[in-house]
Design an enzyme around this catalytic site. Structure first.
Site: not given
Length: 187
Positions: A104, A51, A67-69
């Site tokens: 992340g 991203k 960010a990634d959740t």
């Protein structure tokens, strides 16, 4: 903070958390392929960096934040539910159990392409949920765009018995980790 922050996300929760930190930012989300075949911890690291790199394209300067959740139950990732039935199934699976939330975080220097990626892990324990509670929560619409089909800062906060780690991580951006990463990049 000398560089401007470019947020590679449309998440209102991430914007809220950056504002809570007192950081100024610019939104620059880009369409990104979110398919990745990896365990949850590795998947969020990969997606956060993907991203950030997509949002950094065409920029000559700035610090891009990706960010990634993901929510993980028994090592299996639970992303955003496709429909109400999947949301119900996810919440039923989480009922009375502990699960992990991984986020992340990638900070990428648009001028150099240098990136730093870290992952935060938080354990969340749900109390047992009745079918009526699950149905009412799904009917609220809140679970539909959330990893694991819940928003801890919303109605699902009442489902939590305890949390081990960062509350903000479960919201989608671990601000303590981000603050440390920004400070280390400055110094």
């Amino acid at each position: 903070m000398g560089q401007r922050i470019i947020l590679a996300s449309t998440s209102p929760r991430r914007r809220e958390l950056l504002e809570k930190m007192g950081l100024e930012y610019e939104l620059r989300p880009r369409e990104t392929d979110e398919s990745v075949d990896a365990p949850p911890r590795e998947a969020v690291a990969c997606l956060a960096q993907r991203k950030a790199r997509a949002s950094a394209q065409g920029l000559s300067r700035g610090l891009v934040l990706g960010a990634d959740t993901l929510v993980a139950l028994d090592g299996k990732a639970l992303g955003k539910p496709r429909d109400r039935e999947e949301a119900r199934a996810m919440l039923a699976a989480l009922s009375g159990r502990g699960h992990q939330v991984f986020t992340g975080v990638c900070l990428l220097d648009a001028a150099t392409g240098w990136a730093r990626v870290e992952v935060e892990e938080t354990w969340v324990h749900f109390r047992p949920l009745s079918p009526a509670e699950i149905a009412a929560y799904v009917d609220s619409g809140e679970p539909m765009d959330k990893a694991g089909a819940y928003a801890i800062q919303g109605g699902a906060g009442a489902f939590v018995d305890r949390i081990e780690g960062s509350f903000e991580n479960v919201m989608g951006l671990p601000i303590q980790l981000l603050g440390r990463m920004l400070k280390e990049m400055e110094g």
